[in-house]
Design an enzyme around this catalytic site. Structure first.
Site, PDB file in Angstrom:
ATOM      1  N   CYS A  28      92.560 -46.619 -18.615  1.00 45.00           N
ATOM      2  CA  CYS A  28      91.879 -45.552 -19.354  1.00 45.00           C
ATOM      3  C   CYS A  28      91.188 -44.642 -18.339  1.00 45.00           C
ATOM      4  O   CYS A  28      91.110 -44.953 -17.152  1.00 45.00           O
ATOM      5  CB  CYS A  28      90.826 -46.132 -20.282  1.00 45.00           C
ATOM      6  SG  CYS A  28      91.473 -47.343 -21.446  1.00 45.00           S
TER       7      CYS A  28
ATOM      8  N   ARG B 238      95.970 -40.959 -17.354  1.00 39.60           N
ATOM      9  CA  ARG B 238      95.618 -42.383 -17.240  1.00 39.60           C
ATOM     10  C   ARG B 238      95.787 -43.119 -18.560  1.00 39.60           C
ATOM     11  O   ARG B 238      95.723 -44.342 -18.612  1.00 39.60           O
ATOM     12  CB  ARG B 238      94.184 -42.524 -16.755  1.00 39.60           C
ATOM     13  CG  ARG B 238      93.904 -41.939 -15.384  1.00 39.60           C
ATOM     14  CD  ARG B 238      92.428 -41.950 -15.053  1.00 39.60           C
ATOM     15  NE  ARG B 238      91.935 -43.302 -14.974  1.00 39.60           N
ATOM     16  CZ  ARG B 238      91.935 -44.039 -13.855  1.00 39.60           C
ATOM     17  NH1 ARG B 238      92.415 -43.507 -12.749  1.00 39.60           N
ATOM     18  NH2 ARG B 238      91.478 -45.266 -13.841  1.00 39.60           N
TER      19      ARG B 238
ATOM     20  N   TRP C 146      94.191 -45.948 -23.039  1.00 44.45           N
ATOM     21  CA  TRP C 146      95.484 -46.644 -23.104  1.00 44.45           C
ATOM     22  C   TRP C 146      95.145 -47.984 -23.739  1.00 44.45           C
ATOM     23  O   TRP C 146      94.444 -48.810 -23.139  1.00 44.45           O
ATOM     24  CB  TRP C 146      96.083 -46.827 -21.717  1.00 44.45           C
ATOM     25  CG  TRP C 146      97.445 -47.464 -21.750  1.00 44.45           C
ATOM     26  CD1 TRP C 146      98.607 -46.909 -22.198  1.00 44.45           C
ATOM     27  CD2 TRP C 146      97.769 -48.804 -21.340  1.00 44.45           C
ATOM     28  NE1 TRP C 146      99.639 -47.804 -22.077  1.00 44.45           N
ATOM     29  CE2 TRP C 146      99.161 -48.973 -21.559  1.00 44.45           C
ATOM     30  CE3 TRP C 146      97.064 -49.865 -20.812  1.00 44.45           C
ATOM     31  CZ2 TRP C 146      99.838 -50.159 -21.257  1.00 44.45           C
ATOM     32  CZ3 TRP C 146      97.715 -51.043 -20.510  1.00 44.45           C
ATOM     33  CH2 TRP C 146      99.088 -51.185 -20.741  1.00 44.45           C
TER      34      TRP C 146
ATOM     35  N   ASN D 111      86.617 -48.481 -19.023  1.00 44.12           N
ATOM     36  CA  ASN D 111      87.964 -48.724 -18.528  1.00 44.12           C
ATOM     37  C   ASN D 111      87.982 -50.156 -18.023  1.00 44.12           C
ATOM     38  O   ASN D 111      87.082 -50.569 -17.302  1.00 44.12           O
ATOM     39  CB  ASN D 111      88.314 -47.755 -17.392  1.00 44.12           C
ATOM     40  CG  ASN D 111      89.675 -48.070 -16.774  1.00 44.12           C
ATOM     41  OD1 ASN D 111      90.567 -48.564 -17.463  1.00 44.12           O
ATOM     42  ND2 ASN D 111      89.825 -47.813 -15.481  1.00 44.12           N
ATOM     43  N   GLY D 112      89.000 -50.936 -18.399  1.00 46.23           N
ATOM     44  CA  GLY D 112      89.100 -52.318 -17.928  1.00 46.23           C
ATOM     45  C   GLY D 112      89.265 -53.270 -19.102  1.00 46.23           C
ATOM     46  O   GLY D 112      89.584 -52.861 -20.218  1.00 46.23           O
TER      47      GLY D 112
ATOM     48  N   GLU E 212     115.856 -48.706  -9.756  1.00 46.54           N
ATOM     49  CA  GLU E 212     114.863 -47.623  -9.847  1.00 46.54           C
ATOM     50  C   GLU E 212     115.373 -46.509 -10.752  1.00 46.54           C
ATOM     51  O   GLU E 212     114.643 -46.005 -11.612  1.00 46.54           O
ATOM     52  CB  GLU E 212     114.550 -47.094  -8.453  1.00 46.54           C
ATOM     53  CG  GLU E 212     113.653 -45.876  -8.391  1.00 46.54           C
ATOM     54  CD  GLU E 212     112.301 -46.070  -9.047  1.00 46.54           C
ATOM     55  OE1 GLU E 212     111.919 -47.218  -9.358  1.00 46.54           O
ATOM     56  OE2 GLU E 212     111.640 -45.036  -9.316  1.00 46.54           O
TER      57      GLU E 212
ATOM     58  N   LYS F 267     113.675 -45.177 -14.328  1.00 45.45           N
ATOM     59  CA  LYS F 267     113.343 -43.776 -14.657  1.00 45.45           C
ATOM     60  C   LYS F 267     113.872 -43.424 -16.046  1.00 45.45           C
ATOM     61  O   LYS F 267     113.199 -42.848 -16.875  1.00 45.45           O
ATOM     62  CB  LYS F 267     113.965 -42.808 -13.630  1.00 45.45           C
ATOM     63  CG  LYS F 267     113.497 -42.923 -12.194  1.00 45.45           C
ATOM     64  CD  LYS F 267     112.034 -42.722 -12.007  1.00 45.45           C
ATOM     65  CE  LYS F 267     111.338 -44.021 -11.951  1.00 45.45           C
ATOM     66  NZ  LYS F 267     110.048 -44.147 -11.429  1.00 45.45           N
TER      67      LYS F 267
ATOM     68  N   GLU G  93     111.974 -45.227 -18.947  1.00 47.94           N
ATOM     69  CA  GLU G  93     110.569 -44.917 -19.252  1.00 47.94           C
ATOM     70  C   GLU G  93     110.361 -43.501 -19.760  1.00 47.94           C
ATOM     71  O   GLU G  93     109.360 -43.228 -20.408  1.00 47.94           O
ATOM     72  CB  GLU G  93     109.649 -45.211 -18.074  1.00 47.94           C
ATOM     73  CG  GLU G  93     109.884 -44.445 -16.816  1.00 47.94           C
ATOM     74  CD  GLU G  93     108.876 -44.837 -15.729  1.00 47.94           C
ATOM     75  OE1 GLU G  93     107.743 -45.214 -16.035  1.00 47.94           O
ATOM     76  OE2 GLU G  93     109.244 -44.749 -14.549  1.00 47.94           O
TER      77      GLU G  93
ATOM     78  N   HIS H 270     130.021 -61.735 -14.380  1.00 50.11           N
ATOM     79  CA  HIS H 270     129.555 -63.089 -14.748  1.00 50.11           C
ATOM     80  C   HIS H 270     128.784 -63.078 -16.060  1.00 50.11           C
ATOM     81  O   HIS H 270     127.709 -63.654 -16.165  1.00 50.11           O
ATOM     82  CB  HIS H 270     128.684 -63.644 -13.607  1.00 50.11           C
ATOM     83  CG  HIS H 270     129.431 -63.810 -12.322  1.00 50.11           C
ATOM     84  ND1 HIS H 270     130.381 -64.774 -12.122  1.00 50.11           N
ATOM     85  CD2 HIS H 270     129.398 -63.081 -11.186  1.00 50.11           C
ATOM     86  CE1 HIS H 270     130.887 -64.672 -10.899  1.00 50.11           C
ATOM     87  NE2 HIS H 270     130.310 -63.644 -10.302  1.00 50.11           N
TER      88      HIS H 270
ATOM     89  N   LYS I 197      99.619 -44.104 -16.142  1.00 51.09           N
ATOM     90  CA  LYS I 197      99.997 -43.898 -14.747  1.00 51.09           C
ATOM     91  C   LYS I 197      99.768 -45.139 -13.896  1.00 51.09           C
ATOM     92  O   LYS I 197     100.555 -45.441 -13.013  1.00 51.09           O
ATOM     93  CB  LYS I 197      99.210 -42.736 -14.148  1.00 51.09           C
ATOM     94  CG  LYS I 197      99.592 -42.411 -12.712  1.00 51.09           C
ATOM     95  CD  LYS I 197     101.078 -42.119 -12.556  1.00 51.09           C
ATOM     96  CE  LYS I 197     101.496 -41.915 -11.126  1.00 51.09           C
ATOM     97  NZ  LYS I 197     102.965 -41.853 -10.991  1.00 51.09           N
TER      98      LYS I 197
END
Ligand code: AGP
Length: 592
Positions: free
Chosen positions: A2, A27, A72, A98-99, A465, A469, A472, A488, A587
């Site tokens: 947050c 954030r 968030w 935040n936390g 990677e 991208k 997300e 396999h 983020k």
């Protein structure tokens, strides 16, 4: 993660708080809220969704002092009630956080027994009620009394209607910056420096469980025993300005196009007369026998490429542990641990670093944010120098991470063959100049919902990677897989509705990859190849090809990655997704 913000000063606190939250919205953006004091009354307004929703709902026009929050969600659904700020039952205190408070349920049960009434599903409300319980006229004392009861991590800011001249703040294992100006007319509290709105402020960073009383242009800091303590002041550069899109439609596109420059910034000043030297490397790595990388998401993918560098260039065995698992592994004595994190605030990385450090290992951090928590936890830190990365989807940080890791491998090998790396910015420029072709391919493939990304050796972490991208920001199912593993089992999923994106820029494994492509083609998969210019034979197998500049295998991830970034960007744009702030993401993930 947050974002928290607070302002007291000569400007209108409400408007300044809104400007600050605009800089922190990356954030987390599930909900936002502002609380403040005006004419002795505590005003609170909060709303689900982005800041724009709050601005429409504001029930007051001005404030003398204000705190704000972008959320968030961790504990409690995304509702207006669960949005911050949270107030106590008497509506005298407001708090943003935040936390995570890990013992919130135990504390809440205890406070309920004492008659406190809870109206949200959050852990944060417990802090508010605990401070309210301990308030006897001093907000600083009440906060300091409450802190020892809290388990977990936090950055908090509080106001009280009876103290319209102060914001009280504290932090534990969460970032919190406090700034004030020389003329002592204003102060700002923020989760990160970018929200200081370009003001030239004196800055302090709280240590765990310190409490700050923030007044107009003045900050008093107290330790656990409420003794006043002196804090080292940093000066925020005058040219420290808030990041802007600089004309690009999204921060992500801007940051993709920055990469020719940011890669140069990653190696600038670090290669002299054929040898690599890092200005921040205060650790002696000469006795390094093996390396363990820890990281999450994109940083873990960069670490995997770095591990290949260390083995191929420096002949040092290397492996990658996803940070959330690393704490359970037995790391051999004498291992150099390299903690990779763009933000330096990822909780999984920080927890692993603390556990590993406690076991006596030396830890080197590779990070993009100075003064972030990781930089204070490791034995030495090498910075990416990539500048702020605002888009939730990491791009320039990744290519800067692999640049630093390539240099580090050269440093350990006491080698200086750096010529191929110096060509990489031009190679990336060539990929960027091919953006229209990549956009056309993205539009063509945008109708599919499932994708396999396939690669071997350096192209395996590269395809992981690229798949991340796409996942997300386009919200499609994209699985990165080893070329040799598809047969396999996963090949059972391959049919005409499941395109395969093949990353082929690895000469050592080209022929095997071509064989894997024949296998998936035989099952009807549409194939989009990301291939080096010399591999003309791919045109006989792939339905579409995105051509890439030729380079040595270790440096092939650069151009392939940028092509994958553009593919994901244009796919998300075609699907009208929210590119810079994708749903459910933030983020930096500051919870485990
Ligand atoms: C990358 O695009 C993602 N947003 C995410 O995987 C990110 O890389 C991960 O959370 C690690 O973040 P860090 O590098 O700041 O530690």
């Amino acid at each position: 993660m947050c974002g928290i913000f607070g302002y007291i000063g000569e400007d209108d606190a409400l408007n300044t708080c809104i400007l600050g939250l605009e800089q922190l919205e990356y954030r987390g953006y599930d909900s936002t809220g502002i609380a403040g004091i005006f004419d002795g009354n505590l005003q609170i307004c909060k709303e689900t969704g982005k800041l724009a929703n709050l601005k429409q709902r504001l029930t007051f026009k001005t404030l003398q002092i204000a705190i704000g929050h972008t959320r968030w969600a961790t504990h409690g659904k995304v509702t207006t009630a669960n949005a911050h700020p949270h107030n106590d039952s008497q509506r005298t205190i407001a708090l943003v956080h935040n936390g995570i408070i890990e013992n919130w349920e135990e504390l809440r049960d205890q406070l309920k027994k004492e008659g406190f009434v809870f109206v949200t599903e959050t852990d944060t409300e417990v802090i508010t009620q605990l401070v309210s319980k301990n308030y006897k006229g001093s907000l600083v004392d009440a906060v300091q009394t409450a802190l020892p009861f809290l388990k977990g991590q936090f950055a908090i800011a509080l106001i009280h209607k009876d103290h319209p001249d102060q914001i009280v703040a504290s932090a534990r294992n969460c970032p919190l910056s406090i700034g004030f100006n020389d003329t002592q007319t204003e102060s700002i509290i923020s989760s990160d420096l970018h929200a200081f709105l370009g003001k030239p402020l004196n800055v302090i960073f709280l240590r765990d469980d310190e409490v700050a009383k923030v007044e107009r242009g003045k900050v008093s800091v107290f330790d656990k025993n409420l003794a006043r303590i002196a804090k080292k002041l940093d000066k925020l550069d005058r040219d420290f300005k808030s990041p802007s899109k600089e004309g690009y439609e999204h921060f992500m596109l801007k940051e993709i196009y920055e990469q020719p420059t940011t890669i140069q910034k990653a190696y600038f000043g670090r290669v002299n007369d054929g040898c690599v030297l890092f200005e921040d490397l205060v650790l002696d790595l000469s006795a390094t026998k093996n390396v363990w990388f820890i990281g999450c998401g994109t940083s873990a993918h960069a670490a995997a490429i770095g591990g290949n560098f260390f083995e191929e260039i420096a002949e040092i065995p290397a492996q990658v542990e996803i940070a959330s698992e690393a704490r359970y592994r037995m790391i051999p004595p004498g291992t150099l641990v390299v903690a990779m994190s763009q933000s330096g605030e990822t909780a999984d990385v920080l927890s692993a670093v603390r556990e590993i450090k406690a076991k006596g290992h030396k830890i080197l951090g590779i990070c993009n944010v100075k003064n972030s928590t990781l930089t204070r936890e490791v034995d030495a830190c090498i910075f990416l120098n990539a500048g702020p990365e605002i888009s939730v989807c990491s791009t320039k940080a990744f290519t800067s991470q692999i640049t630093v890791l390539y240099l580090l491998a050269l440093h350990l090998a006491k080698k200086g063959d750096f010529d191929a790396l110096q060509l990489i910015p031009q190679h990336i420029q060539q990929v960027l100049e091919n953006a229209l072709w990549i956009e056309e391919k993205a539009k063509h493939y945008s109708r599919y919902q499932n994708f396999f990304f396939m690669g071997r050796r350096y192209m395996y972490p590269t395809c992981l990677e690229a798949a991340l991208k796409l996942k997300e920001i386009s919200y499609v199912n994209a699985v990165g897989y080893l070329g040799g593993e598809i047969k396999h089992g996963p090949i059972a999923l391959i049919d005409e509705n499941c395109p395969v994106l093949a990353f082929l820029a690895n000469s050592q494994t080209e022929s095997k990859m071509m064989g894997n492509l024949q296998e998936v083609k035989a099952r009807g998969a549409p194939i989009l190849a990301f291939a080096p210019k010399h591999l003309s034979s791919i045109s006989t197998i792939a339905d579409d090809v995105i051509w890439l500049p030729d380079t040595i295998d270790p440096l092939s991830p650069f151009a392939s990655t940028v092509a994958g970034q553009l593919f994901a960007y244009f796919m998300a744009k075609t699907r009208k997704c929210d590119i810079d702030q994708p749903r459910n993401l933030a983020k930096s993930v500051t919870v485990e």
